[in-house]
Design a protein around this motif. Structure first.
Motif, PDB file in Angstrom:
ATOM      1  N   THR A  21       0.832  -1.211   0.000  1.00 12.28           N
ATOM      2  CA  THR A  21       0.000   0.000   0.000  1.00 12.28           C
ATOM      3  C   THR A  21       0.863   1.257   0.000  1.00 12.28           C
ATOM      4  O   THR A  21       0.594   2.209  -0.746  1.00 12.28           O
ATOM      5  CB  THR A  21      -0.930   0.007   1.229  1.00 12.28           C
ATOM      6  OG1 THR A  21      -1.775  -1.146   1.185  1.00 12.28           O
ATOM      7  CG2 THR A  21      -1.789   1.263   1.253  1.00 12.28           C
ATOM      8  N   LEU A  22       1.907   1.263   0.822  1.00 14.45           N
ATOM      9  CA  LEU A  22       2.805   2.410   0.863  1.00 14.45           C
ATOM     10  C   LEU A  22       3.522   2.603  -0.469  1.00 14.45           C
ATOM     11  O   LEU A  22       3.698   3.741  -0.939  1.00 14.45           O
ATOM     12  CB  LEU A  22       3.828   2.248   1.990  1.00 14.45           C
ATOM     13  CG  LEU A  22       3.284   2.384   3.410  1.00 14.45           C
ATOM     14  CD1 LEU A  22       4.350   2.007   4.433  1.00 14.45           C
ATOM     15  CD2 LEU A  22       2.794   3.804   3.658  1.00 14.45           C
ATOM     16  N   LEU A  24       2.434   1.674  -3.498  1.00 10.91           N
ATOM     17  CA  LEU A  24       1.472   2.182  -4.475  1.00 10.91           C
ATOM     18  C   LEU A  24       1.125   3.641  -4.195  1.00 10.91           C
ATOM     19  O   LEU A  24       0.960   4.440  -5.129  1.00 10.91           O
ATOM     20  CB  LEU A  24       0.209   1.317  -4.452  1.00 10.91           C
ATOM     21  CG  LEU A  24       0.394  -0.142  -4.915  1.00 10.91           C
ATOM     22  CD1 LEU A  24      -0.910  -0.908  -4.768  1.00 10.91           C
ATOM     23  CD2 LEU A  24       0.890  -0.192  -6.354  1.00 10.91           C
ATOM     24  N   TRP A  25       1.020   4.002  -2.914  1.00 12.72           N
ATOM     25  CA  TRP A  25       0.721   5.394  -2.561  1.00 12.72           C
ATOM     26  C   TRP A  25       1.839   6.331  -3.024  1.00 12.72           C
ATOM     27  O   TRP A  25       1.580   7.393  -3.579  1.00 12.72           O
ATOM     28  CB  TRP A  25       0.518   5.499  -1.051  1.00 12.72           C
ATOM     29  CG  TRP A  25       0.318   6.896  -0.572  1.00 12.72           C
ATOM     30  CD1 TRP A  25      -0.766   7.714  -0.789  1.00 12.72           C
ATOM     31  CD2 TRP A  25       1.231   7.672   0.217  1.00 12.72           C
ATOM     32  NE1 TRP A  25      -0.584   8.936  -0.189  1.00 12.72           N
ATOM     33  CE2 TRP A  25       0.632   8.941   0.441  1.00 12.72           C
ATOM     34  CE3 TRP A  25       2.486   7.409   0.766  1.00 12.72           C
ATOM     35  CZ2 TRP A  25       1.252   9.937   1.173  1.00 12.72           C
ATOM     36  CZ3 TRP A  25       3.101   8.412   1.506  1.00 12.72           C
ATOM     37  CH2 TRP A  25       2.488   9.645   1.702  1.00 12.72           C
ATOM     38  N   GLN A  26       3.085   5.903  -2.804  1.00 13.37           N
ATOM     39  CA  GLN A  26       4.211   6.730  -3.235  1.00 13.37           C
ATOM     40  C   GLN A  26       4.238   6.877  -4.756  1.00 13.37           C
ATOM     41  O   GLN A  26       4.493   7.967  -5.285  1.00 13.37           O
ATOM     42  CB  GLN A  26       5.540   6.112  -2.764  1.00 13.37           C
ATOM     43  CG  GLN A  26       5.809   6.239  -1.290  1.00 13.37           C
ATOM     44  CD  GLN A  26       6.207   7.652  -0.885  1.00 13.37           C
ATOM     45  OE1 GLN A  26       6.455   8.504  -1.710  1.00 13.37           O
ATOM     46  NE2 GLN A  26       6.263   7.900   0.420  1.00 13.37           N
ATOM     47  N   VAL A  29       0.200   8.286  -6.003  1.00 12.57           N
ATOM     48  CA  VAL A  29      -0.367   9.501  -5.416  1.00 12.57           C
ATOM     49  C   VAL A  29       0.709  10.567  -5.214  1.00 12.57           C
ATOM     50  O   VAL A  29       0.631  11.671  -5.765  1.00 12.57           O
ATOM     51  CB  VAL A  29      -1.064   9.187  -4.068  1.00 12.57           C
ATOM     52  CG1 VAL A  29      -1.610  10.464  -3.437  1.00 12.57           C
ATOM     53  CG2 VAL A  29      -2.180   8.182  -4.273  1.00 12.57           C
ATOM     54  N   ARG A  30       1.735  10.237  -4.431  1.00 12.75           N
ATOM     55  CA  ARG A  30       2.740  11.243  -4.096  1.00 12.75           C
ATOM     56  C   ARG A  30       3.585  11.647  -5.301  1.00 12.75           C
ATOM     57  O   ARG A  30       3.932  12.833  -5.445  1.00 12.75           O
ATOM     58  CB  ARG A  30       3.650  10.715  -2.977  1.00 12.75           C
ATOM     59  CG  ARG A  30       2.981  10.611  -1.640  1.00 12.75           C
ATOM     60  CD  ARG A  30       2.572  11.971  -1.089  1.00 12.75           C
ATOM     61  NE  ARG A  30       3.739  12.790  -0.795  1.00 12.75           N
ATOM     62  CZ  ARG A  30       3.944  14.025  -1.257  1.00 12.75           C
ATOM     63  NH1 ARG A  30       3.058  14.597  -2.042  1.00 12.75           N
ATOM     64  NH2 ARG A  30       5.027  14.704  -0.944  1.00 12.75           N
ATOM     65  N   GLU A  33       1.714  14.146  -7.481  1.00  8.76           N
ATOM     66  CA  GLU A  33       1.616  15.397  -6.725  1.00  8.76           C
ATOM     67  C   GLU A  33       2.939  16.159  -6.774  1.00  8.76           C
ATOM     68  O   GLU A  33       2.964  17.386  -6.967  1.00  8.76           O
ATOM     69  CB  GLU A  33       1.235  15.117  -5.275  1.00  8.76           C
ATOM     70  CG  GLU A  33      -0.202  14.645  -5.068  1.00  8.76           C
ATOM     71  CD  GLU A  33      -0.510  14.330  -3.617  1.00  8.76           C
ATOM     72  OE1 GLU A  33      -1.692  14.131  -3.304  1.00  8.76           O
ATOM     73  OE2 GLU A  33       0.439  14.268  -2.800  1.00  8.76           O
ATOM     74  N   HIS A 172      10.065  10.024  -4.818  1.00  5.98           N
ATOM     75  CA  HIS A 172       8.893   9.194  -4.562  1.00  5.98           C
ATOM     76  C   HIS A 172       8.886   7.901  -5.391  1.00  5.98           C
ATOM     77  O   HIS A 172       8.400   6.871  -4.926  1.00  5.98           O
ATOM     78  CB  HIS A 172       7.620   9.996  -4.810  1.00  5.98           C
ATOM     79  CG  HIS A 172       7.481  11.152  -3.875  1.00  5.98           C
ATOM     80  ND1 HIS A 172       7.259  10.996  -2.525  1.00  5.98           N
ATOM     81  CD2 HIS A 172       7.585  12.494  -4.071  1.00  5.98           C
ATOM     82  CE1 HIS A 172       7.201  12.175  -1.942  1.00  5.98           C
ATOM     83  NE2 HIS A 172       7.396  13.108  -2.861  1.00  5.98           N
ATOM     84  N   ALA A 176       8.730   4.252  -3.769  1.00  2.00           N
ATOM     85  CA  ALA A 176       7.758   3.240  -4.188  1.00  2.00           C
ATOM     86  C   ALA A 176       8.466   1.916  -4.463  1.00  2.00           C
ATOM     87  O   ALA A 176       8.019   0.849  -4.015  1.00  2.00           O
ATOM     88  CB  ALA A 176       7.014   3.716  -5.430  1.00  2.00           C
ATOM     89  N   TRP A 179       9.563   0.219  -1.113  1.00  2.00           N
ATOM     90  CA  TRP A 179       8.488  -0.434  -0.368  1.00  2.00           C
ATOM     91  C   TRP A 179       8.052  -1.729  -1.048  1.00  2.00           C
ATOM     92  O   TRP A 179       7.813  -2.749  -0.377  1.00  2.00           O
ATOM     93  CB  TRP A 179       7.295   0.510  -0.213  1.00  2.00           C
ATOM     94  CG  TRP A 179       7.470   1.531   0.864  1.00  2.00           C
ATOM     95  CD1 TRP A 179       7.512   2.877   0.727  1.00  2.00           C
ATOM     96  CD2 TRP A 179       7.641   1.273   2.262  1.00  2.00           C
ATOM     97  NE1 TRP A 179       7.700   3.485   1.941  1.00  2.00           N
ATOM     98  CE2 TRP A 179       7.770   2.536   2.910  1.00  2.00           C
ATOM     99  CE3 TRP A 179       7.700   0.116   3.038  1.00  2.00           C
ATOM    100  CZ2 TRP A 179       7.949   2.657   4.284  1.00  2.00           C
ATOM    101  CZ3 TRP A 179       7.870   0.237   4.414  1.00  2.00           C
ATOM    102  CH2 TRP A 179       8.001   1.494   5.017  1.00  2.00           C
TER     103      TRP A 179
END
Length: 200
Positions: A21-22, A24-26, A29-30, A33, A172, A176, A179
């Motif tokens: 999850t971390l 994929l978020w990095q 999403v991040r 951004e 990021h 990703a 992680w």
């Protein structure tokens, strides 16, 4: 044949799920951004000047700005990488409030002193040096203080480096990958350990 241990398996699966999850978020999403932020910062030097911000605002990095230093409260020194050292004045401005910081220029002389009486300063907005240890930053999410980097150096100093969006880190994608790698490694290690346990 031994049974698969329920609790350890659940803990490993939960840990792997969190790491995925971390990752994929990095990456999803991040990273977008940060890329959007970098695109904005890259365009900031060509945008119209803005008043120097009275509080932290990362969206204004590299924007042209100006201020009037009515009283110099002191001049400090901070590292400037290959440029040596930068001399930073704390200034009282019109209307009172918290003093602002003005980067007067750089020098390679570690004991260089400069006399500056203040006055009108124009340049661009940057972040002030932050001596907070890296570990402490993990628990301190306060925005970094702003700094006015003078376009014209004070007498006796070298001109400040021009704005460069390349100095803003964008790690990021690497985060990703790390992680996801940790998740895969944890899964492989547990499967190997489980096979050895069951095969006994």
């Amino acid at each position: 044949m031994k049974r698969i241990p329920i609790l350890p398996t659940m803990l490993v699966v939960a840990a792997v799920a969190v790491m995925i999850t971390l990752g994929l978020w990095q990456g999803l999403v991040r990273l977008p951004e940060k890329e959007a932020q970098l695109a904005q910062l890259a365009a900031n030097p060509t945008r119209p000047p803005v008043p120097f911000p009275r509080g932290p605002d990362g969206s204004l990095l590299f924007r042209r700005s100006a201020a009037d230093c009515r009283q110099v409260l002191g001049i400090s020194r901070a590292g400037a990488g290959s440029a040596g050292y930068r001399l930073i004045a704390a200034c009282r401005t019109e209307g009172g409030g918290a003093p602002i910081k003005v980067q007067l220029g750089t020098t390679r002389d570690p004991v260089r002193e400069v006399t500056w009486a203040g006055g009108a300063v124009s340049g661009w907005i940057s972040h002030a040096p932050d001596a907070t240890p890296m570990i402490a930053r993990l628990f301190n999410r306060e925005p970094q203080e702003m700094l006015l980097v003078a376009a014209t150096p004070a007498a006796g100093l070298t001109a400040n480096t021009r704005p460069d969006v390349g100095i803003v880190p964008n790690n990021h994608l690497a985060y990703a990958g790390q992680w996801l790698f940790f998740a895969a490694l944890a899964g492989v290690i547990y499967v190997v350990a489980l096979r050895r346990r069951i095969g006994r």
